[in-house]
Write a protein that holds these residues in place. Structure first.
Motif, PDB file in Angstrom:
ATOM      1  N   LYS A   3      30.375 -78.403 -90.257  1.00  0.00           N
ATOM      2  CA  LYS A   3      29.932 -77.331 -89.369  1.00  0.00           C
ATOM      3  C   LYS A   3      29.940 -77.808 -87.924  1.00  0.00           C
ATOM      4  N   SER A   6      33.592 -77.947 -86.794  1.00  0.00           N
ATOM      5  CA  SER A   6      34.180 -76.636 -86.522  1.00  0.00           C
ATOM      6  C   SER A   6      33.606 -76.036 -85.243  1.00  0.00           C
ATOM      7  N   LYS A   7      32.322 -76.233 -85.003  1.00  0.00           N
ATOM      8  CA  LYS A   7      31.711 -75.720 -83.763  1.00  0.00           C
ATOM      9  C   LYS A   7      32.297 -76.408 -82.539  1.00  0.00           C
ATOM     10  N   LYS A  34      43.759 -65.947 -89.712  1.00  0.00           N
ATOM     11  CA  LYS A  34      42.723 -66.007 -90.751  1.00  0.00           C
ATOM     12  C   LYS A  34      43.008 -64.990 -91.850  1.00  0.00           C
ATOM     13  N   VAL A  88      38.932 -77.368 -91.549  1.00  0.00           N
ATOM     14  CA  VAL A  88      37.922 -76.492 -90.932  1.00  0.00           C
ATOM     15  C   VAL A  88      38.557 -75.302 -90.212  1.00  0.00           C
ATOM     16  N   ARG A  90      39.346 -72.304 -91.095  1.00  0.00           N
ATOM     17  CA  ARG A  90      38.651 -71.019 -91.309  1.00  0.00           C
ATOM     18  C   ARG A  90      37.317 -70.997 -90.585  1.00  0.00           C
ATOM     19  N   GLU A  91      36.573 -72.089 -90.679  1.00  0.00           N
ATOM     20  CA  GLU A  91      35.248 -72.168 -90.065  1.00  0.00           C
ATOM     21  C   GLU A  91      35.331 -72.082 -88.545  1.00  0.00           C
ATOM     22  N   ASP A  94      35.255 -68.504 -87.511  1.00  0.00           N
ATOM     23  CA  ASP A  94      33.900 -67.932 -87.573  1.00  0.00           C
ATOM     24  C   ASP A  94      33.073 -68.351 -86.362  1.00  0.00           C
ATOM     25  N   ASP A  95      33.138 -69.635 -86.019  1.00  0.00           N
ATOM     26  CA  ASP A  95      32.378 -70.139 -84.867  1.00  0.00           C
ATOM     27  C   ASP A  95      32.912 -69.580 -83.555  1.00  0.00           C
TER      28      ASP A  95
END
Length: 180
Positions: A3, A6-7, A34, A88, A90-91, A94-95
């Motif tokens: 996490k 990815s951030k 995505k 990461v 995909r993540e 989201d971020d």
């Protein structure tokens, strides 16, 4: 750990998009990528696979998305592949979406309840949360029978736990301290 990674990458891409005045474009292009991965999950597995050579992965990404997304986004994906962080991908989307929403003053609040909230309840809660946060809040109502009743509201890093389960756990803890 993933996490945080990815951030970090999402923030770097966001700053690059802001600098190039292409935030909406980058987000839309990344959403397209995505969605492609969602539609063809085996394609994402190829990009994430440690068995596929780095250069092959980059070539696959360029051949697949090169004419459909900006060079900025293609180069970002190449960096993810070079740094062995394609796991990461995909993540990061989201971020990145969260960062774009924050820039626009939009926030999604996750509201857990035992039963679905009525439309008027969602509207009232959105208005109240928007007033408190100073941002435009939309509700993502998640059904969670484990909370037994009440609501658990998560806005960003803040959690307001008004669930029956939480209240019972607190009461149990207080009673345990009295008995000892």
């Amino acid at each position: 750990m993933a996490k945080l990674v990815s951030k970090t990458y999402a923030k770097a891409l966001f700053e690059l998009a802001v600098e190039g005045q292409m935030v909406d474009q980058i987000l839309a292009e990344y959403e397209f990528v995505k969605d492609s991965f969602d539609e063809f999950p085996e394609f994402l597995e190829i990009v994430k696979s440690p068995k596929i050579a780095v250069e092959d992965k980059k070539n696959i990404l360029v051949e697949t998305f090169g004419e459909k997304v900006s060079e900025t986004l293609i180069n970002f994906f190449k960096i993810l592949v070079d740094k062995k962080r394609s796991d990461v991908i995909r993540e990061v989307y989201d971020d990145l979406s969260v960062l774009v929403d924050e820039e626009k003053g939009l926030v999604v609040a996750r509201v857990e309840s035992v039963i679905p909230l009525e439309a008027n309840e969602i509207e009232a809660l959105e208005a109240k949360l928007s007033n408190v946060t100073g941002k435009t809040v939309t509700i993502d109502n998640v059904i969670n029978p484990d909370i037994m009743g009440g609501l658990v509201v998560k806005v960003g890093d803040q959690v307001l736990d008004g669930s029956v389960k939480h209240k019972l756990d607190n009461l149990k803890h207080e009673l345990a301290e009295i008995i000892i």
